[in-house]
Structure formats: structure tokens, C-alpha cells
Design a protein around this motif. Structure first.
Motif, PDB file in Angstrom:
ATOM      1  N   PHE A  62       0.839  -1.199   0.000  1.00 28.84           N
ATOM      2  CA  PHE A  62       0.000   0.000   0.000  1.00 28.84           C
ATOM      3  C   PHE A  62       0.882   1.260   0.000  1.00 28.84           C
ATOM      4  O   PHE A  62       0.677   2.181  -0.794  1.00 28.84           O
ATOM      5  CB  PHE A  62      -0.922  -0.009   1.228  1.00 28.84           C
ATOM      6  CG  PHE A  62      -1.936   1.106   1.234  1.00 28.84           C
ATOM      7  CD1 PHE A  62      -3.174   0.947   0.620  1.00 28.84           C
ATOM      8  CD2 PHE A  62      -1.654   2.314   1.849  1.00 28.84           C
ATOM      9  CE1 PHE A  62      -4.111   1.976   0.615  1.00 28.84           C
ATOM     10  CE2 PHE A  62      -2.583   3.351   1.851  1.00 28.84           C
ATOM     11  CZ  PHE A  62      -3.819   3.180   1.239  1.00 28.84           C
ATOM     12  N   SER A  63       1.881   1.271   0.885  1.00 33.35           N
ATOM     13  CA  SER A  63       2.761   2.449   1.000  1.00 33.35           C
ATOM     14  C   SER A  63       3.576   2.663  -0.269  1.00 33.35           C
ATOM     15  O   SER A  63       3.798   3.796  -0.689  1.00 33.35           O
ATOM     16  CB  SER A  63       3.723   2.285   2.183  1.00 33.35           C
ATOM     17  OG  SER A  63       2.992   2.150   3.363  1.00 33.35           O
ATOM     18  N   GLN A  73       1.314   4.195  -2.720  1.00 35.79           N
ATOM     19  CA  GLN A  73       1.096   5.596  -2.318  1.00 35.79           C
ATOM     20  C   GLN A  73       2.263   6.485  -2.781  1.00 35.79           C
ATOM     21  O   GLN A  73       2.056   7.559  -3.355  1.00 35.79           O
ATOM     22  CB  GLN A  73       1.004   5.640  -0.785  1.00 35.79           C
ATOM     23  CG  GLN A  73      -0.122   6.456  -0.277  1.00 35.79           C
ATOM     24  CD  GLN A  73      -0.278   6.281   1.242  1.00 35.79           C
ATOM     25  OE1 GLN A  73       0.573   5.745   1.946  1.00 35.79           O
ATOM     26  NE2 GLN A  73      -1.396   6.743   1.749  1.00 35.79           N
ATOM     27  N   ARG A  74       3.483   6.010  -2.537  1.00 32.61           N
ATOM     28  CA  ARG A  74       4.662   6.790  -2.949  1.00 32.61           C
ATOM     29  C   ARG A  74       4.730   6.884  -4.471  1.00 32.61           C
ATOM     30  O   ARG A  74       5.100   7.915  -5.028  1.00 32.61           O
ATOM     31  CB  ARG A  74       5.946   6.152  -2.393  1.00 32.61           C
ATOM     32  CG  ARG A  74       6.038   6.213  -0.879  1.00 32.61           C
ATOM     33  CD  ARG A  74       7.433   5.910  -0.362  1.00 32.61           C
ATOM     34  NE  ARG A  74       7.948   4.594  -0.686  1.00 32.61           N
ATOM     35  CZ  ARG A  74       7.679   3.475  -0.014  1.00 32.61           C
ATOM     36  NH1 ARG A  74       6.840   3.513   1.027  1.00 32.61           N
ATOM     37  NH2 ARG A  74       8.227   2.323  -0.362  1.00 32.61           N
ATOM     38  N   ARG A 116       2.501   9.594  -5.703  1.00 28.70           N
ATOM     39  CA  ARG A 116       3.079  10.928  -5.475  1.00 28.70           C
ATOM     40  C   ARG A 116       4.047  11.279  -6.603  1.00 28.70           C
ATOM     41  O   ARG A 116       4.079  12.412  -7.082  1.00 28.70           O
ATOM     42  CB  ARG A 116       3.822  10.963  -4.136  1.00 28.70           C
ATOM     43  CG  ARG A 116       2.903  11.325  -2.995  1.00 28.70           C
ATOM     44  CD  ARG A 116       3.683  11.566  -1.714  1.00 28.70           C
ATOM     45  NE  ARG A 116       2.980  10.936  -0.619  1.00 28.70           N
ATOM     46  CZ  ARG A 116       3.488  10.044   0.216  1.00 28.70           C
ATOM     47  NH1 ARG A 116       4.742   9.678   0.137  1.00 28.70           N
ATOM     48  NH2 ARG A 116       2.766   9.526   1.174  1.00 28.70           N
ATOM     49  N   LEU A 163      -7.079   4.448  -3.495  1.00 25.77           N
ATOM     50  CA  LEU A 163      -6.533   3.879  -2.261  1.00 25.77           C
ATOM     51  C   LEU A 163      -7.437   4.214  -1.077  1.00 25.77           C
ATOM     52  O   LEU A 163      -7.933   5.330  -0.972  1.00 25.77           O
ATOM     53  CB  LEU A 163      -5.134   4.444  -1.983  1.00 25.77           C
ATOM     54  CG  LEU A 163      -4.057   4.204  -3.045  1.00 25.77           C
ATOM     55  CD1 LEU A 163      -2.728   4.768  -2.590  1.00 25.77           C
ATOM     56  CD2 LEU A 163      -3.913   2.728  -3.340  1.00 25.77           C
ATOM     57  N   GLU A 213      -6.944   4.314   2.792  1.00 28.47           N
ATOM     58  CA  GLU A 213      -5.933   4.258   3.866  1.00 28.47           C
ATOM     59  C   GLU A 213      -6.409   3.403   5.044  1.00 28.47           C
ATOM     60  O   GLU A 213      -5.653   2.589   5.579  1.00 28.47           O
ATOM     61  CB  GLU A 213      -5.638   5.697   4.323  1.00 28.47           C
ATOM     62  CG  GLU A 213      -4.633   5.803   5.428  1.00 28.47           C
ATOM     63  CD  GLU A 213      -3.214   6.048   4.931  1.00 28.47           C
ATOM     64  OE1 GLU A 213      -2.337   5.302   5.375  1.00 28.47           O
ATOM     65  OE2 GLU A 213      -2.996   6.963   4.122  1.00 28.47           O
ATOM     66  N   CYS A 269      -6.799  -0.222   3.909  1.00 27.74           N
ATOM     67  CA  CYS A 269      -5.573  -0.687   3.254  1.00 27.74           C
ATOM     68  C   CYS A 269      -5.902  -1.441   1.961  1.00 27.74           C
ATOM     69  O   CYS A 269      -5.374  -2.509   1.681  1.00 27.74           O
ATOM     70  CB  CYS A 269      -4.781  -1.591   4.213  1.00 27.74           C
ATOM     71  SG  CYS A 269      -3.018  -1.624   3.819  1.00 27.74           S
TER      72      CYS A 269
END
Length: 311
Positions: free
Chosen positions: A77-78, A81-82, A85, A135, A137, A140
Motif C-alpha cells: 500500500f505504501s 502511495q509513494r 506521489r 486507495l 488508507e 488498506c
């Protein structure tokens, strides 16, 4: 008397690429144990992110595109997310939903004698759109809004794995080393002689020769080069890097090397700078902190971002 420190290295094939892990140590067995730990970490990440295994998290997300959100580990997930960005930062030049592209369009082999027409190409990339990756949060979960969408981590996964292997080895007491994932590499500490690590910028006209050298420590570098895979159509050279906005291959740049503090970011930024082109690419890099770029164009002219020192 303590033994002199040496660099212990091992190369192996991981994530479909050649990884080389180097550790500075005075004991071979100890060094090998630490390299084993680094390799195990890369293998763990490969299992998590691969699209070649039906039960990987990536594939479960892809299979449910346009159907339902899929719960993934916090780690995946992270990373997504990155990635999103970086997509926003590069205005979609970096996009993990590039997996949606139809591979039949681009084989980059000798049989390819013409470009597809613009409409066909545009149609092939219509599912590439990071804004359609949803997404949640709290839960997840990851949801691809359109049927047929696919995500893949080819543009960031190697750098992420190199960075994680470095963290694992450091946490086990390795004070100096290098993890090199087919040219995406991360360094820390110093060589046994107390000097920084020397990295070579590949010569785009002869990949096994160096164009120039740089000394770095606690830094990472990644190169996106078009010198290995390309086609020539009507006397013009087209690279294997596809612009996700048009579906057509880019021209004008032979290679982009990114130097920054983290291998994941270096890996993720090399291709979008290639796609954005020299001026827009350097403009973006110059606005960011702790990141530099070296660009070699089709005429072998060298361009660099503001704060770079090339030997």
C-alpha cells in the motif's frame, strides 16, 4: 591483530535482473551471512510484487480491476502511495498502471518496420492513468477503477528492493556496502581504503564502457538508457521507452542518470525525466532537493542539473 577489511561480493539473478551485493568486512563468513540476509529480503519483495505469480498482491489487484477493491499489506500500500506521489510530481510521466499497455504493439525487434498510427497507439494507452488507482488508507485497499487496468512495479521495484536490502544489512551491522540492481544502485559507508565508492555512468554508445565517473557515499544512482533496446524506422531511432500520454516511443535522449539519497526514488525518476525531455526534466530536478540528473542526448551532448560535479 585484526584482519584488513576487504570487499566481499556476490552476484545473482533476482526480480529478472542481475543484482550484485557488496559488503566491506574483515571476515568472509560474516560477510556472506549478511549478503544472504540481503538476498532473502530481495526475494521476499519479489514474491510480494511480481506479476508472474497468480497469488501475488499485484496480481490480485489486477484481477479485480473494475470489480472491487483488494486488501494488500501495508508495505505494498505504501509503495503504491509513494508511486502515486511521483506520478503527480511528473504529471503522469511515471505511472505504475503502465502495465495496462498492450505488449503486441511494441516488440522492438527487427521485424518492427513501422510505428503504429497515432490513434492505435493512443488507444493502447487509454487505460494508463494513475488517477484511476483508488486507495483506502483505513481499509488498506487498492482499487483499479477500469476493467483491464493493470499495475506493475517495473519502474520502482528494483530500487525499492535495493534500498530494503541495504537497510536489512545495515541493521545487521554492515557499515559499508553497495547493492547494485542492474545499474540501479545504493551505497553506504566507505571502501576499505577509506575513500568513497566510485560509480561509472555507462557510455550510451558502448554500454560496457564508462562515459564518466562519480564518487559517492550514502547516495543512490539509477540509469534509464535507450542504448540497449531500440528500433530504427526510416532512419530515425526510437527507444523502448513509451510515453504513457501518447503510446509512442520517445526520441532525443540516450540516457538519464539520477543521483539522490534513495535508490527507490532514483529508479522511479530516471524514466520520467527521459519522457519529459531535457528542458522539462532538468527543470523538475532543479526544483527538488537532494537530487541530481545527468542526461546524454542522441547527439552525445551532456546536460546536467545545477549542483553536479562530473569527473
Amino acid at each position: 591483530m585484526t584482519e584488513a577489511k576487504t570487499i566481499f561480493k556476490r552476484a545473482c539473478k533476482l526480480m529478472g535482473n542481475r543484482f550484485e551485493l557488496s559488503v566491506v568486512a574483515d571476515d568472509e563468513q560474516w560477510a556472506n551471512e549478511k549478503i544472504d540476509a540481503g538476498i532473502a529480503e530481495i526475494q521476499r519483495i519479489e514474491k510480494l510484487l511480481t506479476t508472474f505469480s497468480d497469488d501475488s498482491e499485484t496480481n490480485r489487484v489486477n484481477l479485480n480491476a473494475g470489480i472491487k477493491p483488494v486488501e494488500v499489506s501495508r508495505e505494498t500500500f505504501s509503495l503504491i502511495q509513494r508511486s502515486l506521489r511521483i506520478s503527480a510530481l511528473t504529471q503522469g510521466a511515471f505511472d505504475i498502471s503502465y502495465g495496462s499497455i498492450d505488449k503486441r504493439l511494441w516488440n522492438f525487434d527487427q521485424q518492427m518496420t513501422q510505428l503504429p498510427n497515432k490513434e492505435t497507439a493512443k488507444n493502447m494507452v487509454r487505460l494508463i492513468n494513475y488517477k484511476n488507482i483508488e486507495l483506502d488508507e483505513d481499509k488498506c485497499t487498492v482499487y483499479l477503477r477500469e476493467k483491464g487496468m493493470r499495475i506493475g512495479f517495473g519502474g520502482i521495484g528494483k530500487g525499492y528492493a535495493a534500498e530494503r536490502a541495504k537497510q536489512v544489512m545495515r541493521s545487521q551491522g554492515v557499515e559499508s556496502g553497495v547493492v547494485n540492481a542492474s545499474g540501479d544502485l545504493t551505497t553506504w559507508g566507505l571502501r576499505p581504503d577509506g575513500k568513497e565508492w566510485t560509480i561509472a555512468i555507462a557510455n550510451p554508445n558502448a554500454a560496457h564502457e564508462a562515459f564518466s565517473y562519480m564518487n559517492i557515499s550514502d547516495m543512490a544512482a539509477a540509469t534509464s538508457g535507450n542504448y540497449e533496446k531500440f528500433v530504427v524506422i526510416d532512419g530515425k531511432k526510437y527507444s523502448h521507452t513509451i510515453d504513457p500520454h501518447t503510446g509512442l516511443p520517445i526520441r532525443g535522449i540516450k540516457s538519464v542518470t539520477i543521483i539522490t539519497t534513495n535508490a527507490e526514488l532514483a529508479d522511479a525518476m530516471a524514466t520520467p525525466v527521459t519522457i519529459m525531455g531535457i528542458n522539462a526534466g532538468l527543470d523538475l530536478i532543479n526544483q527538488m532537493k537532494n537530487i541530481e540528473a545527468i542526461i546524454i542526448d542522441d547527439d552525445d551532448k551532456l546536460y546536467t542539473s545545477k549542483n553536479i560535479d562530473i569527473k
